[in-house]
Design an enzyme around this catalytic site. Structure first.
Site, mmCIF file in Angstrom:
data_model
loop_
_atom_site.group_PDB
_atom_site.id
_atom_site.type_symbol
_atom_site.label_atom_id
_atom_site.label_comp_id
_atom_site.label_asym_id
_atom_site.label_seq_id
_atom_site.Cartn_x
_atom_site.Cartn_y
_atom_site.Cartn_z
ATOM 1 N N ALA A 111 -11.155 -6.924 -8.188
ATOM 2 C CA ALA A 111 -12.451 -6.407 -7.915
ATOM 3 C C ALA A 111 -12.520 -5.114 -7.282
ATOM 4 O O ALA A 111 -13.329 -4.960 -6.298
ATOM 5 C CB ALA A 111 -13.110 -7.549 -6.848
ATOM 6 N N ASP B 77 0.826 -1.159 0.057
ATOM 7 C CA ASP B 77 0.113 -0.075 0.017
ATOM 8 C C ASP B 77 0.831 1.153 0.015
ATOM 9 O O ASP B 77 1.890 1.232 0.763
ATOM 10 C CB ASP B 77 -1.098 -0.028 1.189
ATOM 11 C CG ASP B 77 -2.094 0.771 0.873
ATOM 12 O OD1 ASP B 77 -3.370 0.476 0.959
ATOM 13 O OD2 ASP B 77 -1.895 2.159 0.884
ATOM 14 N N ASP C 9 -13.989 -8.794 -12.274
ATOM 15 C CA ASP C 9 -15.313 -8.212 -11.783
ATOM 16 C C ASP C 9 -15.506 -6.811 -12.338
ATOM 17 O O ASP C 9 -16.627 -6.623 -12.466
ATOM 18 C CB ASP C 9 -15.493 -8.370 -10.190
ATOM 19 C CG ASP C 9 -17.023 -8.207 -9.763
ATOM 20 O OD1 ASP C 9 -17.818 -8.791 -10.324
ATOM 21 O OD2 ASP C 9 -17.049 -7.215 -8.991
ATOM 22 N N HIS D 297 -19.688 -7.170 -12.207
ATOM 23 C CA HIS D 297 -19.489 -6.076 -11.290
ATOM 24 C C HIS D 297 -20.331 -6.165 -9.990
ATOM 25 O O HIS D 297 -21.324 -5.429 -9.754
ATOM 26 C CB HIS D 297 -19.860 -4.689 -11.928
ATOM 27 C CG HIS D 297 -19.067 -3.560 -11.021
ATOM 28 N ND1 HIS D 297 -18.783 -2.390 -11.793
ATOM 29 C CD2 HIS D 297 -18.796 -3.418 -9.737
ATOM 30 C CE1 HIS D 297 -18.235 -1.468 -10.862
ATOM 31 N NE2 HIS D 297 -18.090 -2.136 -9.682
ATOM 32 N N ILE D 298 -20.281 -7.403 -9.398
ATOM 33 C CA ILE D 298 -21.215 -7.824 -8.290
ATOM 34 C C ILE D 298 -20.361 -8.061 -7.052
ATOM 35 O O ILE D 298 -20.916 -8.781 -6.117
ATOM 36 C CB ILE D 298 -22.072 -9.172 -8.789
ATOM 37 C CG1 ILE D 298 -20.820 -10.266 -9.079
ATOM 38 C CG2 ILE D 298 -22.917 -8.811 -9.979
ATOM 39 C CD1 ILE D 298 -21.641 -11.718 -9.250
ATOM 40 N N GLU E 144 -17.927 -1.027 -19.343
ATOM 41 C CA GLU E 144 -19.104 -1.868 -19.051
ATOM 42 C C GLU E 144 -20.222 -1.696 -19.583
ATOM 43 O O GLU E 144 -20.633 -0.757 -19.995
ATOM 44 C CB GLU E 144 -19.225 -2.221 -17.425
ATOM 45 C CG GLU E 144 -17.922 -2.264 -16.591
ATOM 46 C CD GLU E 144 -18.047 -2.369 -15.066
ATOM 47 O OE1 GLU E 144 -19.074 -2.062 -14.543
ATOM 48 O OE2 GLU E 144 -16.892 -2.948 -14.364
#
Length: 402
Positions: free
Chosen positions: A229, A172, A255, A283-284, A260
């Site tokens: 994701a 990070d 995802d 995209h769930i 899109e």
């Protein structure tokens, strides 16, 4: 009566929150609207709830003269022109925590499925092949999971992965406190070189655009797995396709995509379609009943607190003023240009109209200042007009104390 509009089939838990607070003038839409219809639907609306398909650009925001606050019933806020909203005195709220568990569980599930080559095995059985072999199939236990972006979701993924026996490393840009036995990596390259599975949990934007590209993919171990994701712009899809085609990677789960489909009947256009070692989902990541209920409640509560008390705690684009009980007869919410003398001008203007300031809370963010003033004295329309017409003012509203 505060007018509220909710788009894109927001969970009924939001309505329950509004109704409990006495905010009953709520209009709902099952989907997003085209720009012209959207501008028309926002006439006279004070609180707005959207998800990812409703785009609030400068044109839409500028035409919504009554709009006081926006709630994004999701994590992302890329669909809103945050700077324009701020400069118009409109705080934007989101739900950074409510779907954390749902996304984390999906990532762990995909990790296990791809390590065991389940997508490919499933496809072959459906097409008449009984490929009962252990070749290329592995347990999650003992494997290294590399987490890029160790925020709310990334850290939760690490906790679940450790419970499955995985070794967890993370990278990070900000220093983060490791949870469990997770270990930080000093660079993305260091993480990619040692991870059997890499999962991405970074925000969108220029800083993260295509951070997974041909070069960074080459750092990954042969046979490794990639999961995204987070945001569709984070991965160079063509480069990923090449890495999979050359068997440098053994699988991937995606995802989110750079572009899109606009609706459920529009097909996804991607070179990854048809690859048996790739899991593609629409995209769930946060699309579970539990997360949607939590999101509905979390964002609605933020909008209610703002509408009833003016607090902006949790706003992503706005000075954050925490909640305090009202100390006067009227609470004045004043958004102004962050310039020298702004507070003095506001206080003098209130004094000239016979208002006694009982308490004030001020916060600034960039070019904007936001002050909540609890006052005693008559706050009539003439007083509000005087406050709104002052050159320093961006927006001014009042809330009667109860």
């Amino acid at each position: 009566m505060t007018r509220i509009v909710l788009f894109e089939n927001i969970h009924p838990s939001a309505l329950e929150v509004f109704e409990a607070a006495g905010l009953t003038d709520v209009t709902t839409y099952a989907s997003a609207l085209p720009p012209n219809q959207l501008r028309e639907a926002l006439e006279g609306v004070e609180l707005l709830g959207i998800r990812s398909r409703t785009h609030l650009d400068e044109t839409v925001l500028s035409s919504a003269s009554s709009l006081r606050a926006v709630g994004c019933f999701c994590i992302g806020t890329n669909q809103v022109d945050l700077e324009t909203a701020m400069l118009r005195g409109i705080p934007v709220f989101n739900a950074p925590f409510s779907n954390t568990r749902s996304v984390a569980e999906l990532v762990l599930g995909e990790t296990i499925l791809l390590l065991r080559r389940i997508p490919e095995k499933n496809d072959r059985v459906h097409h008449g092949h009984w490929d009962k072999t252990a070749e290329g199939a592995y347990e999650a236990r003992g494997k290294t999971l590399g987490i890029v972006g160790y925020g709310n979701i990334g850290s939760q993924v690490g906790i679940l992965a450790e419970a499955a026996g995985m070794r967890v490393v993370f990278h990070d840009l900000e220093a983060k406190l490791p949870l469990g036995n997770a270990r930080p990596c000093t660079s993305l390259k260091q993480l990619l070189e040692q991870s059997d599975v890499v999962t991405l949990h970074v925000p969108g934007g220029r800083a993260t655009e295509n951070i997974i590209n041909a070069k960074t993919l080459s750092y990954m171990k042969k046979g490794a797995i990639l999961i995204n994701a987070s945001r569709g712009t984070v991965v160079d899809i063509d480069a990923l396709h090449d890495a999979l085609q050359m068997s440098h990677l053994s699988g991937a789960a995606i995802d989110v995509f750079p572009s899109e489909p606009k609706g459920r009947d529009e097909p996804l256009q991607s070179p990854l379609i048809g690859m048996r070692n790739v899991i593609l989902t629409p995209h769930i990541g946060g699309s579970t009943q539990e997360s949607q209920e939590n999101i509905g409640r979390e964002v609605a509560e933020k909008l209610v607190r703002f509408a009833l008390s003016g607090t902006t705690k949790g706003a992503v684009n706005f000075p954050e003023v925490p909640y305090q009980d009202a100390a006067g007869a009227t609470r004045i919410l004043h958004v102004h240009r962050n310039e020298p003398g702004a507070m003095g001008a506001l206080s003098s203007l209130m004094a000239r109209h016979g208002l006694n300031i009982v308490r004030q809370q001020l916060q600034t963010k960039g070019p904007v200042g936001y002050v909540i003033s609890d006052v005693e004295g008559e706050v009539n329309e003439a007083v509000m007009q005087a406050l709104r017409q002052d050159p320093i003012t961006i927006r001014c509203d009042q809330i009667a104390s109860t």
